[in-house]
Design a protein around this motif. Structure first.
Motif, short mmCIF file in Angstrom:
data_model
loop_
_atom_site.label_atom_id
_atom_site.label_comp_id
_atom_site.label_asym_id
_atom_site.label_seq_id
_atom_site.Cartn_x
_atom_site.Cartn_y
_atom_site.Cartn_z
N SER A 256 -8.64 2.25 0.56
CA SER A 256 -9.35 1.34 1.43
C SER A 256 -9.04 0.10 1.03
CB SER A 256 -10.65 1.68 1.56
OG SER A 256 -11.16 0.66 2.32
N PHE A 257 -8.73 -1.01 1.96
CA PHE A 257 -8.82 -2.38 1.78
C PHE A 257 -9.86 -3.13 1.60
CE2 PHE A 257 -4.52 -1.28 2.49
CZ PHE A 257 -3.47 -2.48 1.98
N ALA A 258 -10.93 -2.44 2.25
CA ALA A 258 -12.38 -3.12 2.36
C ALA A 258 -12.73 -3.54 1.05
CB ALA A 258 -13.40 -2.24 3.21
N PHE A 259 -12.61 -2.80 0.08
CA PHE A 259 -13.32 -2.88 -1.25
C PHE A 259 -12.30 -3.68 -2.42
CE2 PHE A 259 -14.56 0.93 0.78
CZ PHE A 259 -16.10 0.79 0.82
N CYS B 218 -22.76 7.38 -0.19
CA CYS B 218 -23.31 6.79 1.18
C CYS B 218 -22.90 7.46 2.42
CB CYS B 218 -22.89 5.26 1.10
SG CYS B 218 -24.13 3.82 0.40
N TYR B 219 -21.46 7.58 2.26
CA TYR B 219 -20.99 8.45 3.56
C TYR B 219 -21.85 9.86 3.50
CZ TYR B 219 -17.03 6.13 5.23
OH TYR B 219 -16.47 5.15 5.93
N LEU B 220 -22.04 10.38 2.46
CA LEU B 220 -22.67 11.87 2.43
C LEU B 220 -24.18 11.59 3.08
CD1 LEU B 220 -21.47 13.31 -0.90
CD2 LEU B 220 -20.58 13.68 1.25
N THR C 106 -23.11 -3.96 -5.07
CA THR C 106 -21.95 -4.85 -4.30
C THR C 106 -21.02 -4.08 -3.42
OG1 THR C 106 -21.76 -5.91 -6.58
CG2 THR C 106 -20.07 -6.25 -5.12
N MET C 107 -20.61 -2.73 -3.87
CA MET C 107 -19.88 -1.93 -2.93
C MET C 107 -20.26 -1.24 -1.79
SD MET C 107 -17.01 -0.74 -5.72
CE MET C 107 -15.85 -0.14 -4.66
N MET C 108 -21.73 -0.71 -1.75
CA MET C 108 -22.29 -0.03 -1.08
C MET C 108 -22.43 -0.70 0.42
SD MET C 108 -24.82 2.13 -3.38
CE MET C 108 -25.86 2.68 -2.15
N PRO C 109 -22.82 -1.96 0.34
CA PRO C 109 -22.90 -2.47 1.94
C PRO C 109 -21.58 -2.44 2.75
CG PRO C 109 -23.94 -3.75 0.10
CD PRO C 109 -23.18 -2.90 -0.43
N LEU C 110 -20.60 -2.56 1.94
CA LEU C 110 -19.13 -2.40 2.57
C LEU C 110 -18.83 -1.14 3.46
CD1 LEU C 110 -16.97 -4.46 -0.09
CD2 LEU C 110 -17.96 -5.29 2.14
N VAL C 111 -19.80 -0.08 2.90
CA VAL C 111 -19.84 0.99 3.82
C VAL C 111 -19.69 0.71 5.34
CG1 VAL C 111 -20.45 3.39 4.30
CG2 VAL C 111 -20.23 2.63 2.12
N LEU C 112 -20.42 -0.20 5.62
CA LEU C 112 -20.58 -0.56 7.13
C LEU C 112 -19.28 -0.96 7.65
CD1 LEU C 112 -23.72 -2.87 6.99
CD2 LEU C 112 -23.67 -0.42 7.84
N VAL C 113 -18.25 -1.49 6.86
CA VAL C 113 -17.05 -1.92 7.25
C VAL C 113 -16.34 -0.46 7.62
CG1 VAL C 113 -14.83 -3.13 6.59
CG2 VAL C 113 -17.12 -3.99 6.11
N THR C 114 -15.98 0.23 6.60
CA THR C 114 -15.16 1.45 6.47
C THR C 114 -15.94 2.31 7.44
OG1 THR C 114 -16.34 2.41 4.83
CG2 THR C 114 -14.23 1.31 4.32
N LEU C 115 -17.08 2.64 7.91
CA LEU C 115 -17.91 3.31 8.89
C LEU C 115 -17.31 2.90 10.19
CD1 LEU C 115 -19.85 5.55 9.59
CD2 LEU C 115 -21.58 3.64 9.47
N SER C 116 -17.12 1.46 10.50
CA SER C 116 -16.83 1.04 11.78
C SER C 116 -15.27 1.65 11.99
CB SER C 116 -16.96 -0.37 12.10
OG SER C 116 -15.96 -0.81 11.09
N GLU C 117 -14.60 1.65 10.78
CA GLU C 117 -13.04 2.02 11.02
C GLU C 117 -13.03 3.44 11.47
OE1 GLU C 117 -11.49 1.05 7.21
OE2 GLU C 117 -11.18 -1.10 7.72
#
Length: 425
Positions: A78-81, A107-109, A243-254
């Motif tokens: 993933s490029f998001a992180f 987070c995904y789980l 730091t990394m967990m909020p970016l789950v919103l990005v990959t979740l939309s993907e």
């Protein structure tokens, strides 16, 4: 296995297993399509590309097992992180990065568990066709600039050789897809890459020295359980996780966007079978595994969806084959080096086709659902979504958290759909 909605134009549907020769060719086609992006992330971050390749292969198999072999999705780096991972690699090492990657998977789980309890009826409300179509277009077209730069530049400078190689790759891919029949007609992307590679050789764009220097067998530099860095002592880094967990919103939309594209391409509703909770859990477990062996976070890849759209081959067996090949090639130094030697001009040429095919799937969603852009409401949703996503109108917070234009566009489409009245005044 459950039967799926059969696509009239499919050559191999979800659960069809191709014969051996087409199976190998189709699997390698997927491997070559995702390879450049998957190894680019670790190269930018400072990780071992072989570990990332191995993690992507095993992560894809984990995703397939979690979804009961019903979702043809390939899991790549993933490029998001990238931004937070680069920062942590410079200051701490992989101990922090790995814990951040694992926290992303967890987070995904958690989200998967919530979805399993709450159901997925909300998806149809927030993702109607007037939102889905533009979002799918954004997923493809947001990558257009990357493909164009790879196909015209070498080391940041415009180079006519790159333009010619990318053009040859693109035209051969189109020709093979349109005119060839039988087995060769199933692997237009692979043939385009092969011809583009030969053309790049003639122009002197391929460096063979890493291939010659590489060993036949090479053990990737695994970092098991974060113990191989930070002075060989694994510490707890809560800030890495925060730091990394909020970016789950990005990959979740993907994730949601890719499922929507797959639904359109294959004719199968993956939100219902195997269910969004299963696909999210598959993503989560794949990233947890990657973090525990020394790799980056994983996400589904649009490149592989483009290959399926182009070849009309949707078989999960082919995706599994690509995953097995990736896992094996991670240990074969010369093969991995040979694939890494494919120049950006070739991958850019293929991208010009694959990313456009994804965007075209978004147009087809709007056409099939007869979205009327004479209505102001539909126009006011699609217009901002397209410009925000394609132009990468992104939101950066604290210099480490960057919400991409695709994520902002998806969120904008959802909000506009919920607040704008159905009948414009």
């Amino acid at each position: 296995m459950k039967k799926t909605v059969e696509s009239e134009q499919a050559i191999y549907n979800l659960y069809d297993r191709p014969p051996l020769l087409p199976f190998i060719g189709l699997s390698l086609q997927h491997l070559f399509s995702m390879f450049g992006a998957t190894i680019l992330v670790p190269l930018l971050v400072g990780l071992d590309p072989a570990v990332a390749l191995f993690a992507s292969g095993v992560g894809t198999l984990i995703h397939l097992l979690t979804t009961h072999g019903r979702v043809p999705a390939y899991m790549g780096s993933s490029f998001a992180f990238i931004i937070p991972m680069v920062s942590m690699m410079k200051t701490v090492g992989y101990s922090a990065v790995g814990q951040g990657v694992v926290s992303v998977g967890l987070c995904y789980l958690v989200i998967a568990l919530i979805v399993a309890k709450a159901g997925t009826a909300w998806i149809d409300k927030i993702f109607p066709p007037e939102v889905v179509g533009p979002v799918i277009m954004v997923i493809g077209l947001s990558l257009a600039q990357t493909a164009a730069q790879s196909g015209t530049e070498i080391n940041g400078q415009y180079d006519m050789r790159a333009f010619i190689v990318a053009g040859v790759t693109l035209l051969v891919t189109i020709f093979c897809n349109f005119y060839l029949k039988g087995f060769l007609g199933l692997i237009p992307v692979l043939l385009g890459i092969i011809f583009g590679y030969i053309c790049a050789l003639l122009f002197g764009l391929v460096d063979f020295s890493p291939v010659m220097q590489a060993d036949w067998f090479s053990l990737p530099h695994f970092d098991f359980f974060f113990a191989g860095s930070a002075k060989h002592a694994a510490h707890f880094y809560p800030m890495a996780m925060l730091t990394m967990m909020p970016l789950v919103l990005v990959t979740l939309s993907e994730h949601l966007g890719h499922l929507l594209v797959l639904k359109k391409v294959t004719g199968h509703d993956f939100f219902k079978d195997p269910g969004l909770s299963k696909t999210l859990a598959g993503d989560g477990l794949a990233s947890v595994f990657a973090g525990l062996v020394g790799g980056p976070a994983l996400t589904s890849y649009g490149e592989n969806i483009g290959v399926m759209q182009l070849s009309r081959v949707f078989s999960v067996w082919v995706i599994a084959g690509a995953a097995v090949f990736a896992s094996i090639f991670a240990f074969i130094g010369k093969l991995a080096a040979l694939i890494r030697s494919v120049p950006g001009a070739v991958t850019g040429g293929v991208g010009l086709m694959l990313y456009g095919v994804i965007a075209a799937a978004g147009i087809q969603v709007m056409v099939d659902n007869r979205i009327d852009y004479g209505k102001k409401r539909n126009l006011l949703i699609a217009g901002p979504v397209l410009v925000v996503g394609i132009g990468n109108f992104h939101l950066q917070l604290l210099s480490e958290v960057d919400f991409s234009g695709v994520a902002i566009a998806t969120l904008l489409g959802i909000i506009l759909n919920l607040i704008l009245p159905k009948e414009s005044k």
